[in-house]
Design a protein around this motif. Structure first.
Motif, PDB file in Angstrom:
ATOM      1  N   VAL A 103     -15.396   5.604  12.507  1.00  0.00           N
ATOM      2  CA  VAL A 103     -15.146   4.738  11.352  1.00  0.00           C
ATOM      3  C   VAL A 103     -13.945   3.872  11.724  1.00  0.00           C
ATOM      4  N   PRO A 104     -14.157   2.595  11.975  1.00  0.00           N
ATOM      5  CA  PRO A 104     -13.046   1.758  12.452  1.00  0.00           C
ATOM      6  C   PRO A 104     -12.012   1.480  11.356  1.00  0.00           C
ATOM      7  N   PRO A 105     -10.738   1.318  11.700  1.00  0.00           N
ATOM      8  CA  PRO A 105     -10.223   1.511  13.069  1.00  0.00           C
ATOM      9  C   PRO A 105     -10.213   2.983  13.466  1.00  0.00           C
ATOM     10  N   ALA A 110      -8.890   4.428   7.712  1.00  0.00           N
ATOM     11  CA  ALA A 110      -9.850   4.051   6.671  1.00  0.00           C
ATOM     12  C   ALA A 110      -9.680   4.926   5.432  1.00  0.00           C
ATOM     13  N   ALA A 111      -9.419   6.209   5.650  1.00  0.00           N
ATOM     14  CA  ALA A 111      -9.229   7.128   4.529  1.00  0.00           C
ATOM     15  C   ALA A 111      -7.969   6.782   3.750  1.00  0.00           C
ATOM     16  N   LYS A 112      -6.901   6.461   4.451  1.00  0.00           N
ATOM     17  CA  LYS A 112      -5.652   6.091   3.768  1.00  0.00           C
ATOM     18  C   LYS A 112      -5.835   4.825   2.939  1.00  0.00           C
ATOM     19  N   SER A 113      -6.492   3.838   3.512  1.00  0.00           N
ATOM     20  CA  SER A 113      -6.692   2.576   2.806  1.00  0.00           C
ATOM     21  C   SER A 113      -7.526   2.770   1.536  1.00  0.00           C
ATOM     22  N   ALA A 114      -8.617   3.538   1.650  1.00  0.00           N
ATOM     23  CA  ALA A 114      -9.478   3.766   0.484  1.00  0.00           C
ATOM     24  C   ALA A 114      -8.764   4.596  -0.579  1.00  0.00           C
ATOM     25  N   ALA A 115      -7.975   5.579  -0.145  1.00  0.00           N
ATOM     26  CA  ALA A 115      -7.257   6.418  -1.108  1.00  0.00           C
ATOM     27  C   ALA A 115      -6.231   5.603  -1.885  1.00  0.00           C
ATOM     28  N   LYS A 116      -5.545   4.696  -1.209  1.00  0.00           N
ATOM     29  CA  LYS A 116      -4.546   3.864  -1.892  1.00  0.00           C
ATOM     30  C   LYS A 116      -5.221   2.937  -2.909  1.00  0.00           C
ATOM     31  N   LYS A 117      -6.361   2.382  -2.554  1.00  0.00           N
ATOM     32  CA  LYS A 117      -7.083   1.526  -3.508  1.00  0.00           C
ATOM     33  C   LYS A 117      -7.556   2.340  -4.704  1.00  0.00           C
ATOM     34  N   ALA A 262     -19.613   9.911   2.921  1.00  0.00           N
ATOM     35  CA  ALA A 262     -19.300   8.530   3.272  1.00  0.00           C
ATOM     36  C   ALA A 262     -19.210   8.426   4.783  1.00  0.00           C
ATOM     37  N   ALA A 263     -19.990   7.517   5.340  1.00  0.00           N
ATOM     38  CA  ALA A 263     -20.025   7.367   6.792  1.00  0.00           C
ATOM     39  C   ALA A 263     -19.259   6.137   7.266  1.00  0.00           C
ATOM     40  N   ASP A 264     -18.763   5.323   6.332  1.00  0.00           N
ATOM     41  CA  ASP A 264     -17.961   4.170   6.729  1.00  0.00           C
ATOM     42  C   ASP A 264     -16.989   3.827   5.606  1.00  0.00           C
ATOM     43  N   ALA A 265     -16.121   2.867   5.860  1.00  0.00           N
ATOM     44  CA  ALA A 265     -15.076   2.529   4.895  1.00  0.00           C
ATOM     45  C   ALA A 265     -15.658   1.986   3.592  1.00  0.00           C
TER      46      ALA A 265
END
Length: 315
Positions: A103-105, A110-117, A262-265
């Motif tokens: 899951v790029p990068p 990706a997990a941190k970015s989605a969790a913050k949103k 979830a397989a991608d961001a």
């Protein structure tokens, strides 16, 4: 729709009896008229009138009775009501397998970015806390309404060895119990959202976590994040790190939470959005018997009006 006094619905069994009695009386009335009346004389004395009108008032009356019986059973509609002190604990896996770049990068970024949103998009009335877990679990942001503190704590996360899913649940439960002065005796309504890509490899077991969550009446929703093709390089050796979905599904299913994959961001963002729309509410049943009573009253007035207009008498 549900009923607060469903045992009263047995009264509806009387409706077919009333309808049957009405039909029998109409048949007897017709037979009596034919038996004791000269048909040619009857046609002259009683001019022909639309026969269906005689039944309108009766049908309206029967519908009124049905609605009153249903109202007597206290029908209720289900509504979503915001929970006071609602608390969401976000538990994020920081084990070394999260370095995988399937899951790029990376899964981790990706997990941190989605969790913050997810945290930023939660309604302002929600309190949110953050737990990180690898070989052990840590409360990195105590539950509060401070979104900046929660998202800042995610930026500070670092990777470590092993995966302690059970410990993550126990630390999240402890975070809920320490939310405010009354939380130890009256815990706030809460939900744990746990993201991981692996199995429980250390600490207390998933079954122990399930038992603790059920005892606290706090559901755990899980997100299995990553693809079957992830690999990481640890100390010069490439290791496959496919996602263990079964463990996470078991945790969610046995705590009244929901399990997601979830397989991608993009999928992860959608999952968080789906979870956010269902948190912080409770279902209440509100009595709506007055609606049925009001409609029954209108039918009663209609039955009386029809009978007076056509036959100059009340039914």
């Amino acid at each position: 729709m549900t009923f607060l006094s469903p045992e009263r619905l047995w009264l509806l069994a009387l409706v077919p009896l009333l309808a049957g009695a009405y039909i029998i009386l109409q048949m007897r009335r017709r037979q009596y008229a034919v038996r004791f009346t000269n048909l040619s004389l009857l046609a002259q004395v009683a001019p022909k009138r639309p026969g269906w009108r005689r039944h309108v008032a009766a049908l309206l009356f029967l519908a009124m009775i049905i609605l009153m019986m249903v109202g007597f059973a206290r029908p209720a509609s289900s509504v979503k009501v915001p929970r006071d002190r609602a608390t969401v604990m976000v538990a994020i896996d920081v084990s070394l397998s999260m370095m995988a770049k399937d899951v790029p990068p990376t899964r981790f970024e990706a997990a941190k970015s989605a969790a913050k949103k997810f945290i930023r998009d939660l309604p302002s009335r929600f309190n949110v806390g953050v737990v990180s877990f690898a070989g052990n679990a840590n409360l990195v942001s105590a539950p509060s309404a401070d979104r900046e503190a929660a998202t800042a704590s995610i930026d500070q996360l670092v990777l470590a060895k092993r995966t302690a899913i059970g410990e993550a649940v126990f630390t999240s439960l402890q975070g809920v119990r320490s939310f405010d002065a009354q939380a130890s005796q009256d815990p706030p309504p809460a939900h744990i959202v746990l993201l991981s890509d692996g199995d429980n490899t250390t600490g207390r077991t998933v079954q122990e976590a399930i038992d603790a969550s059920r005892a606290a009446h706090i559901p755990v929703s899980t997100i299995a994040f990553g693809t079957p093709y992830g690999t990481v390089d640890i100390e010069g050796e490439t290791t496959s790190v496919s996602v263990n979905k079964e463990t996470l599904r078991t945790l969610a299913d046995n705590t009244d939470g929901k399990s997601y994959e979830a397989a991608d961001a993009g999928q992860l963002t959608d999952v968080y959005a789906n979870i956010g729309s269902s948190l912080g509410f409770k279902i209440e049943h509100r009595d709506v018997a007055a609606r049925f009573t009001g409609i029954a009253l209108l039918l009663a007035l209609a039955a009386g009006g029809v009978s007076l207009a056509w036959f100059s008498r009340l039914p």
